[in-house]
Design a protein around this motif. Structure first.
Motif, PDB file in Angstrom:
ATOM      1  N   HIS A   1      11.576   3.265  -6.372  1.00  0.00           N
ATOM      2  CA  HIS A   1      11.149   1.956  -5.911  1.00  0.00           C
ATOM      3  C   HIS A   1      10.006   1.589  -6.591  1.00  0.00           C
ATOM      4  CE1 HIS A   1       8.951   0.887  -2.767  1.00  0.00           C
ATOM      5  NE2 HIS A   1      10.057   0.053  -2.029  1.00  0.00           N
ATOM      6  N   ALA A   2       9.304   2.111  -7.155  1.00  0.00           N
ATOM      7  CA  ALA A   2       8.064   1.911  -8.090  1.00  0.00           C
ATOM      8  C   ALA A   2       8.571   1.446  -8.989  1.00  0.00           C
ATOM      9  CB  ALA A   2       7.421   2.938  -8.318  1.00  0.00           C
TER      10      ALA A   2
ATOM     11  N   GLU B   1       9.834  -2.770  -7.539  1.00  0.00           N
ATOM     12  CA  GLU B   1       9.362  -3.357  -7.100  1.00  0.00           C
ATOM     13  C   GLU B   1       8.110  -3.843  -8.587  1.00  0.00           C
ATOM     14  OE1 GLU B   1       6.995  -2.405  -2.914  1.00  0.00           O
ATOM     15  OE2 GLU B   1       6.289  -0.639  -4.759  1.00  0.00           O
ATOM     16  N   ARG B   2       7.641  -3.064  -9.239  1.00  0.00           N
ATOM     17  CA  ARG B   2       7.473  -3.802 -10.409  1.00  0.00           C
ATOM     18  C   ARG B   2       8.280  -4.728 -11.423  1.00  0.00           C
ATOM     19  NH1 ARG B   2       3.535  -0.764 -13.121  1.00  0.00           N
ATOM     20  NH2 ARG B   2       2.767  -2.993 -14.350  1.00  0.00           N
TER      21      ARG B   2
ATOM     22  N   THR C   1       5.677   3.787 -14.050  1.00  0.00           N
ATOM     23  CA  THR C   1       6.101   4.684 -13.302  1.00  0.00           C
ATOM     24  C   THR C   1       6.501   5.844 -12.995  1.00  0.00           C
ATOM     25  OG1 THR C   1       8.284   2.955 -12.908  1.00  0.00           O
ATOM     26  CG2 THR C   1       6.289   1.563 -12.719  1.00  0.00           C
TER      27      THR C   1
END
Length: 304
Positions: free
Chosen positions: A96-97, A100-101, A152
């Motif tokens: 997810h991280a 998102e980036r 991440t």
């Protein structure tokens, strides 16, 4: 099923419960099978060797058969489902991280395999155990993806980026022109078109990885996209990419789970370009579907 040897009630029940949104006739058959005397030790073994406990347990609950499974087995099944969910929850944090980036920087990626279809088709990101999350990315974006992956914590195996660009001779631009919009926990991402997704699933299945946990994904993708799936495009893409043998093998096995006229017709078109070994292998593997279910494997390196 037209088996050369009759399929046991336990095997038939496993197959029916593997299918997405069973139809009325299938629901009636499931009810009949649960009402009949079942060898639950055998049923549990078939579900277990096919790595399918989380999904089958969910199906039994959704269809009103939660109490059919003896508690001695139900305890193990629930523990395994909880373990799968816990493992995936941890794995999804860096995913997810990263996504998102990537989204914030305008870098487009497509989710592949079970991660892509988990939400879109099954409505359940924890429907099966998965050892990895695979992405399709444009080559020009790989350096930045590597950097963001390291930041991440997404790439846990040596900090490398795993790419699965699919079978040989597929034009990446044509793949990207057909992608669908999906989301991963609220982050917009892409998913391959149904035809490309099926080809990728079949390619990834390979020759030995034939457990129902993965094989049922093909049947259920076709169920979900019924009415909009282009079998002609799938056949054309399989032939032009040099993937006919793997496509035939995977689709033919899928058709043993959920036979349809459309799939049978596609197999007729694929067969002339598929290798004789793959065609013969399907027949040999499924002489007895009970034997096939008993001997299904996930990854060949797990066989000892």
């Amino acid at each position: 099923m037209n088996d050369r040897r009759p399929l046991s009630d336990e095997g038939r029940l496993l197959i029916l419960l593997s299918l997405l949104e069973p139809r009325p006739a299938e629901r009636s058959e499931i009810e009949r099978l649960f009402a009949a005397p079942l060898d639950y030790d055998r049923f549990d073994r078939l579900v277990r060797v096919n790595h399918h406990r989380p999904w089958i347990l969910g199906q039994m609950e959704a269809l009103g058969h939660r109490d059919r499974l003896p508690e001695t087995y139900a305890v193990e099944w629930r523990c395994e489902r909880d373990s799968v969910r816990s493992d995936l929850e941890r794995r999804f944090v860096p995913v997810h991280a990263l996504l998102e980036r990537l989204d914030s920087e305008g870098i487009t990626v497509a989710l592949l395999g079970g991660t892509a279809i988990a939400d879109r088709i099954y409505g359940n990101p924890f429907y099966k155990r998965s050892e990895s999350v695979d992405l399709l990315a444009r080559e020009k974006d790989l350096p930045r993806i590597r950097e963001l992956g390291n930041e991440t914590g997404f790439f846990l195996s040596g900090g490398t980026v795993r790419t699965r660009l699919g079978p040989p001779r597929i034009d990446p631009d044509s793949i990207w022109s057909r992608v669908d919009e999906i989301a991963f926990r609220g982050v917009p991402v892409k998913m391959l078109s149904p035809e490309d997704a099926l080809l990728q699933l079949g390619w990834d299945l390979g020759f030995f990885k034939t457990d129902l946990k993965d094989l049922a994904d093909l049947s259920n993708l076709l169920r979900y996209f019924r009415g909009r799936f282009s079998y002609d495009r799938f056949v054309e893409n399989s032939i032009s990419s040099g993937a006919s043998s793997r496509a035939y093998h995977a689709l033919a096995l899928s058709n043993r789970l959920d036979p349809t006229d459309e799939v049978s017709a596609a197999l007729v078109k694929l067969r002339p370009s598929a290798g004789r070994f793959s065609v013969a292998a399907v027949g040999k593997k499924t002489e007895s579907m009970d034997d096939f279910l008993e001997m299904s494997v996930d990854w060949i390196w797990k066989v000892t």
